[in-house]
Design a protein around this motif. Structure first.
Motif, mmCIF file in Angstrom:
data_model
loop_
_atom_site.group_PDB
_atom_site.id
_atom_site.type_symbol
_atom_site.label_atom_id
_atom_site.label_comp_id
_atom_site.label_asym_id
_atom_site.label_seq_id
_atom_site.Cartn_x
_atom_site.Cartn_y
_atom_site.Cartn_z
ATOM 1 N N GLY A 139 9.803 28.190 -15.279
ATOM 2 C CA GLY A 139 9.295 27.734 -16.561
ATOM 3 C C GLY A 139 10.246 27.888 -17.722
ATOM 4 O O GLY A 139 9.900 27.543 -18.848
ATOM 5 N N GLY A 140 11.471 28.391 -17.478
ATOM 6 C CA GLY A 140 12.461 28.532 -18.543
ATOM 7 C C GLY A 140 13.139 27.213 -18.853
ATOM 8 O O GLY A 140 12.843 26.179 -18.237
ATOM 9 N N PRO A 141 14.059 27.203 -19.799
ATOM 10 C CA PRO A 141 14.699 25.951 -20.216
ATOM 11 C C PRO A 141 15.746 25.386 -19.255
ATOM 12 O O PRO A 141 16.116 24.221 -19.373
ATOM 13 N N LEU A 142 16.245 26.193 -18.315
ATOM 14 C CA LEU A 142 17.331 25.742 -17.447
ATOM 15 C C LEU A 142 16.829 25.541 -16.019
ATOM 16 O O LEU A 142 16.545 26.507 -15.307
ATOM 17 N N PHE A 143 16.748 24.287 -15.584
ATOM 18 C CA PHE A 143 16.339 23.985 -14.210
ATOM 19 C C PHE A 143 17.473 24.322 -13.248
ATOM 20 O O PHE A 143 18.626 23.943 -13.466
ATOM 21 N N ILE A 144 17.138 25.023 -12.176
ATOM 22 C CA ILE A 144 18.092 25.405 -11.135
ATOM 23 C C ILE A 144 17.641 24.782 -9.817
ATOM 24 O O ILE A 144 16.536 25.058 -9.335
ATOM 25 N N SER A 145 18.486 23.942 -9.231
ATOM 26 C CA SER A 145 18.166 23.332 -7.944
ATOM 27 C C SER A 145 18.354 24.344 -6.819
ATOM 28 O O SER A 145 19.363 25.048 -6.773
ATOM 29 N N LYS A 146 17.372 24.399 -5.895
ATOM 30 C CA LYS A 146 17.533 25.306 -4.754
ATOM 31 C C LYS A 146 18.510 24.750 -3.724
ATOM 32 O O LYS A 146 18.962 25.476 -2.838
#
Length: 537
Positions: A139-146
């Motif tokens: 839910g934070g501002p930086l999307f991290i792809s798995k």
């Protein structure tokens, strides 16, 4: 004369994040000065396009190191982002926090920077595709792809070979344990690079209290009666002055920030005197303690197709380009480092000291002025790479001229200690051990680099002195610490001896973390915002 509350110098990983945080409070007027231009470029947004940015002066400072004895007197190329997003706009997009013990060491002399505090910050920053838990944020501002889908099938056999060599599978290097082999999480979202500019700066630019100036190279911090009061900068050939009512924060990175401090009269007094500059704060730690990871690739010709077979021919490029443009998928939508890992060169070590990179890809045949990720070798090639996590070698950054537009001298001193040489020797032997395992060896035609003739310890050491280079993680050149005797800034990121001046970027690291440095630079910018907002209440 123009004024603002806070001046942030550098729109890189930390600077973009800090600008976002500071402008959450509408009372604060922030001006962000970036020497480069817009990040709205095709090869910036396309993940695998970073190969095109490696030598591009339009987005890259194109630094060159001094001839390095540790690299057989070669000059290493050091790309750094000169663009909105900084190096997060030209890097390989691996999201790696580092080992828990790294931050326990940070916190030992720097209150507020221990593991518990930085873990809290990381979890606030992240929107991890793998989901939130005690280690990951959601839910934070930086999307991290798995980064689990669309990988080359050889990644699975690489992971199996690592297990056969004694390095088990690890599903999350940012989880409870770092050691093991697996796939890297990436700052990629919807098939596009998710840089600090995209995740943090673009949303903040919609706020009225943020002003972003591009093409604005800061030449000096103005210091009056021991306090930073503003900056001078060049823009469109004009020299301009901007005053700061509150603070000036350097976010230029491990090369630019110490350079600017020295140009502003903060640094080794003897060096500044030699350059004809007035010494305002004599601190030899400015530009010292340069730490960087150095790495090497071993390359094999394979019996089965790799990405070389897809991306080398024109029709393959066309097909992959259509896949990417139509659906945002395919190899162009990822970094080339699909697989990786962390291992110990000696069992007695308490934590991993080496990082692995697996690329179903090879680029032995160079192309002038380009890192040929989009034009690989004309045969099926695969590379396994590694880099040292905690080198003991130290270099330095020093201005070479009082001219603020001149590049500084960068002296890495790679492999200048016996410890670094010994652990790299053990590490490259482990690469061959992985390649000798059944799951990998069955697909190998022959070893191309360094080649089967390179066997003795002396030959292996000479090879990595010739072929190693930076993996682009310079750090610690304005490091955090308790006093000016050993450091440049305190635990609140304030420059020792100057009021109203902070440094918040990879130069601030007390020591180099084990892994890629984009994540900790973003975290440092996030916590810098937290510190400043708390103090301003």
């Amino acid at each position: 004369m123009e004024e603002t509350d806070y001046i942030i110098i550098g729109a890189g990983s930390a600077g973009c994040t800090l600008a976002n945080r500071l402008t959450e409070d509408s009372r604060h007027h922030v001006t962000l000065l970036e020497a480069g231009g817009s990040d709205r470029r095709f090869f910036v947004q396309m993940p695998l396009g970073y190969g095109k940015l490696f030598y591009d002066p339009g987005v890259n400072w194109l630094y060159s190191a001094e001839p390095d004895p540790g690299l057989n007197h070669q000059r290493d190329h050091i790309p750094r982002g000169r663009i909105l997003g900084g190096s997060s706009s030209i890097n390989a997009m691996v999201w790696m926090r580092g080992h828990q013990a790294d931050y326990e060491e940070w916190g030992r002399d720097n209150p507020g920077w221990g593991w518990d505090e930085v873990l809290k910050a990381y979890r606030e920053i992240e929107d991890n595709e793998a989901g939130g838990d005690a280690w990951r944020g959601k839910g934070g501002p930086l999307f991290i792809s798995k980064n689990r889908k669309g990988l080359h099938w050889l990644v699975e056999d690489y992971i199996k070979a690592c297990a056969e060599a004694g390095l088990p599978y690890n599903p999350d290097f940012n989880g409870e344990s770092q050691e093991g082999a697996g796939t890297y999480q990436l700052t990629v979202k919807g098939g596009r690079r998710n840089s600090a500019a995209r995740a943090f700066l673009r949303p903040a630019m919609r706020r009225k209290n943020l002003r972003v100036e591009t093409g604005a190279q800061v030449t000096r911090v103005l210091i009056e009666e021991g306090r930073a009061t503003g900056v001078e900068y060049l823009q469109n050939g004009q020299r301009k002055t901007l005053r700061a009512r509150a603070e000036v924060i350097l976010c230029g990175g491990a090369i630019n920030s110490p350079q600017l401090l020295q140009l502003s009269g903060i640094g080794d007094g003897a060096l500044l005197q030699e350059m004809g500059l007035q010494t305002l704060v004599d601190n030899p730690n400015v530009g010292a303690h340069l730490s960087d990871h150095h790495g090497i690739n071993y390359t094999w010709q394979m019996k089965v197709p790799t990405y070389n077979n897809i991306l080398r021919p024109w029709f393959g490029k066309a097909l992959m380009g259509m896949w990417y443009l139509a659906l945002g998928g395919g190899p162009l939508a990822k970094s080339i480092n699909h697989g990786g890992g962390f291992f110990r060169t000696r069992p007695a070590l308490e934590r991993p000291n080496m990082q692995l990179y697996m690329q179903a890809f090879s680029t032995l045949i160079p192309k002038a002025g380009e890192r040929p990720l989009l034009t690989p070798d004309p045969f099926p090639g695969l590379s396994l790479g590694l880099s040292n996590c905690r080198p003991t070698s130290r270099g330095h950054i020093r201005i070479a001229s009082p001219d603020p537009l001149a590049h500084p001298k960068i002296t890495p001193n790679a492999f200048s200690t016996p410890e670094d040489v010994e652990e790299m020797l053990l590490a490259v032997k482990f690469l061959r051990k992985i390649a000798a395992q059944p799951s990998f060896a069955r697909w190998v035609e022959e070893e191309l680099r360094p080649g089967p003739d390179v066997q003795s310890d002396e030959a292996l050491i000479d090879d990595f002195r010739w072929r190693s280079g930076t993996v682009y993680h310079p750090s610690c050149t304005a490091r955090m610490g308790a006093s000016a005797e050993t450091s440049v800034i305190d635990a609140k990121l304030r420059v020792h001896g100057v009021q109203g001046l902070r440094v918040a970027d990879a130069s601030s690291f007390p020591n180099l973390i084990a892994g890629n440095t984009n994540a900790p630079a973003i975290m440092l910018g996030w916590k810098a915002g937290e510190i400043i907002l708390t103090e301003s209440k």
